[in-house]
Scaffold this active site. Structure first.
Site, short mmCIF file in Angstrom:
data_model
loop_
_atom_site.label_atom_id
_atom_site.label_comp_id
_atom_site.label_asym_id
_atom_site.label_seq_id
_atom_site.Cartn_x
_atom_site.Cartn_y
_atom_site.Cartn_z
N LYS A 21 13.99 -4.52 1.44
CA LYS A 21 12.95 -4.68 0.42
C LYS A 21 12.83 -3.41 -0.42
O LYS A 21 12.78 -3.47 -1.65
CB LYS A 21 11.62 -4.99 1.13
CG LYS A 21 10.47 -5.29 0.20
CD LYS A 21 9.45 -6.21 0.86
CE LYS A 21 8.48 -5.48 1.77
NZ LYS A 21 7.51 -4.64 1.04
N ARG A 122 -5.84 -1.93 -2.59
CA ARG A 122 -4.94 -0.83 -2.22
C ARG A 122 -4.97 0.30 -3.25
O ARG A 122 -4.85 0.06 -4.45
CB ARG A 122 -3.52 -1.38 -2.00
CG ARG A 122 -3.53 -2.41 -0.88
CD ARG A 122 -2.19 -2.90 -0.51
NE ARG A 122 -1.36 -1.85 0.05
CZ ARG A 122 -0.07 -2.01 0.30
NH1 ARG A 122 0.53 -3.15 0.02
NH2 ARG A 122 0.61 -1.01 0.82
N GLN A 168 6.49 6.02 -1.45
CA GLN A 168 6.11 5.38 -2.71
C GLN A 168 5.64 6.42 -3.72
O GLN A 168 6.06 6.41 -4.88
CB GLN A 168 5.00 4.35 -2.46
CG GLN A 168 5.48 3.16 -1.65
CD GLN A 168 4.40 2.15 -1.39
OE1 GLN A 168 3.23 2.37 -1.70
NE2 GLN A 168 4.77 1.02 -0.82
N ASP A 319 6.30 1.04 9.03
CA ASP A 319 6.08 -0.41 8.94
C ASP A 319 6.32 -1.11 10.28
O ASP A 319 6.00 -2.30 10.42
CB ASP A 319 6.98 -1.02 7.86
CG ASP A 319 6.59 -0.52 6.47
OD1 ASP A 319 5.42 -0.13 6.27
OD2 ASP A 319 7.46 -0.51 5.57
N ARG A 350 -3.98 -2.04 9.05
CA ARG A 350 -3.16 -2.40 10.22
C ARG A 350 -3.63 -1.75 11.52
O ARG A 350 -3.13 -2.12 12.58
CB ARG A 350 -1.67 -2.11 9.96
CG ARG A 350 -1.05 -3.13 9.03
CD ARG A 350 0.46 -3.03 8.97
NE ARG A 350 0.98 -3.98 8.00
CZ ARG A 350 2.06 -3.79 7.25
NH1 ARG A 350 2.74 -2.66 7.35
NH2 ARG A 350 2.45 -4.72 6.41
N ARG A 392 3.75 -8.65 7.92
CA ARG A 392 4.19 -8.06 9.20
C ARG A 392 3.28 -8.49 10.35
O ARG A 392 3.72 -8.59 11.50
CB ARG A 392 4.29 -6.54 9.08
CG ARG A 392 5.28 -6.14 7.98
CD ARG A 392 5.90 -4.79 8.14
NE ARG A 392 6.46 -4.35 6.87
CZ ARG A 392 7.66 -4.69 6.41
NH1 ARG A 392 8.46 -5.47 7.10
NH2 ARG A 392 8.08 -4.24 5.24
C1 S3P Z 1 7.83 1.95 1.00
C2 S3P Z 1 7.17 3.03 1.52
C3 S3P Z 1 6.16 2.91 2.59
C4 S3P Z 1 6.22 1.57 3.29
C5 S3P Z 1 6.36 0.43 2.33
C6 S3P Z 1 7.61 0.58 1.49
C7 S3P Z 1 8.83 2.19 -0.07
O1 S3P Z 1 4.87 3.07 2.02
O2 S3P Z 1 5.08 1.37 4.11
O3 S3P Z 1 6.44 -0.79 3.03
O4 S3P Z 1 9.64 1.29 -0.36
O5 S3P Z 1 8.83 3.29 -0.64
P1 S3P Z 1 4.22 4.53 1.79
O6 S3P Z 1 5.13 5.29 0.92
O7 S3P Z 1 2.89 4.31 1.13
O8 S3P Z 1 4.07 5.12 3.17
#
Ligand code: S3P
Length: 433
Positions: A21, A122, A168, A319, A350, A392
């Protein structure tokens, strides 16, 4: 949709889980930044990543999809324009946090973002702060939530120390750095998934890492090769844990991305005593994402012992921590997860949903401020668990059911489609092999 997962006999056979993903989101975005057509093979055709295709279409990219093959003719690094339309991110937090990085540097243009009822809870202040320091303006609801507007401007590079490890937020700032004047440096407290860095480096973007600091320089344009997406370790984790917990199982999970910034769950499982064998295969064909190693993992059921998960390990398994809670129910002794406050900001809170959900199935588990403590009791009874719209959590309930004494009814199983369409079919296939 309610689905009941009965206690299962041994799981057997081979399986390729859906595409990654995180890499699919990034592939669609960088393809949209190019002007030459890009073919993405093995794209994840789940709700979240279809939202990303729709989002780049809204920005002017031409997107054609046939199954898991996606052809994108992008708008160029400085070409995106939503022309007054709202970008609908659906349930996709990664889309919501990465795309504004690119758009913040679009001088004189504004972009409105919104999503579903869960995404509206969020936070986006975590990206608004660094983008604001780079010169952009993000106007969010109550200062921190969607819907929000990104007002693009001429950006300047910054040095940004992430308050919490977040791939992210890191990726958002790096994408903004592509359009900023001067260099942009992101400092992460501990390493988090590095797919953005790997992808951009492969595309020839000036990006360097020194310890926990990543520095990127601006580019005039992006040239993007065709992209192949490997299977997602976070999706694979559900059949992997099912195979560890259901007695007599022997399952091989194929073509899984085993980038070390994602494989915390494998380290944790092995520490708990699980048998997982697999050879890492470095890709030889040069297709990007370059440097994303893959492996076939063979998993067999066996006894587990409790463990402590904390510190640097948290982002590497963020995750998969709900699955660690379930594993703890089956392990000998105590299993503790701490330093994982970030779990509160996922598709559901979670800490609360996992603890309440598993307790309803008979687990002895306590929530803490930053994680949970589970007492192993040789398994779980079963019962009913609500998915709370969280993919999840839905799949956690399903795996719990397969390994339980009485079965588990999952309320809202359709949530699994956000990342793992066909999850139920995959489970059934392993039961019939
Ligand atoms: C992700 C980063 C994670 C993860 C999310 C996907 C990404 O989040 O939990 O499912 O693709 O960069 P965070 O960066 O907020 O920890």
């Amino acid at each position: 949709m309610d689905v009941t997962f009965a206690p299962s006999g041994p799981l057997q056979g081979r399986l390729t889980p859906p595409a990654d993903k995180s890499i699919s989101h990034r592939a669609a975005m960088v393809a949209a930044m190019a002007t030459e057509p890009v073919t993405i093979t093995g794209y994840l055709t789940a709700e979240d990543t279809l939202s990303t295709l729709e989002a780049v279409r809204t920005l002017g990219a031409d997107v054609q999809r046939e199954g898991t093959t996606v052809k994108v003719r992008g708008v160029g690094l400085r070409g995106p324009d939503a022309r007054g339309t709202t970008i609908d991110v659906g349930n996709a937090g990664t889309l919501m946090r990465l795309l504004p990085g690119w758009l913040a540097g679009q001088e004189g243009r504004e972009f409105r973002f919104d999503g579903d009822s869960s995404i509206r809870k969020r936070p986006v202040d975590r990206i608004a702060v660094p983008l604001g320091r780079m010169g952009a303006r993000i106007e969010a609801t109550d200062g921190r939530l969607p819907p929000f507007v990104v007002r693009g401007t001429k950006l300047h590079g910054i040095r940004y120390e992430l308050p919490v490890a977040s791939a992210q937020v890191k990726s958002c700032v790096l994408l903004a750095g592509l359009l900023a004047e001067g260099e942009t440096t992101v400092v992460e407290p501990v390493a988090s998934r590095d797919h953005t860095e790997r992808m951009l480096t492969h595309l020839g973007v000036p990006l360097r890492r020194s310890g926990n600091e990543i520095t990127i320089g601006p580019v005039d344009a992006l040239t993007v090769d065709d992209i192949q997406v490997p299977a997602d370790i976070s999706s694979a984790a559900f059949p992997i844990v099912a195979a560890v917990l259901v007695g007599g199982s022997d399952v091989t999970i194929e073509n899984v991305n085993v980038n070390w910034t994602r494989t915390g769950i494998l380290t944790i499982l092995r520490r708990m005593g699980a048998q997982i064998e697999g050879e890492v295969e470095q890709r030889a064909d040069g297709a990007i994402p370059a440097g994303e190693p893959t492996a076939d993992l063979q998993v067999t059921a066996g006894p587990l012992r409790g463990t402590v998960v904390e510190g640097d390990e948290i982002p590497l398994a963020i995750d998969e921590l709900p699955l660690v809670a379930l594993l703890g129910c089956f392990a000998e002794g105590e299993t503790i997860v701490r330093g994982a406050e970030e779990l509160k900001h996922k598709e559901s809170d979670r800490i609360a949903t996992v603890v309440d959900g598993l307790r309803g199935l008979g687990a002895t588990i306590e929530a803490t401020d930053d994680g949970f403590v589970v007492q192993g009791a040789g398994g779980i009874r079963g019962g009913t668990i609500a998915a709370h719209g969280d993919h999840r959590l839905a799949m956690l309930g399903a795996v719990a059911g397969l390994a339980s004494r009485e079965g588990v009814r999952v309320v809202g199983m359709e949530a699994a489609d956000v990342s793992y369409p066909g999850f139920g079919d995959h489970v059934a296939r392993l039961q019939q092999a």
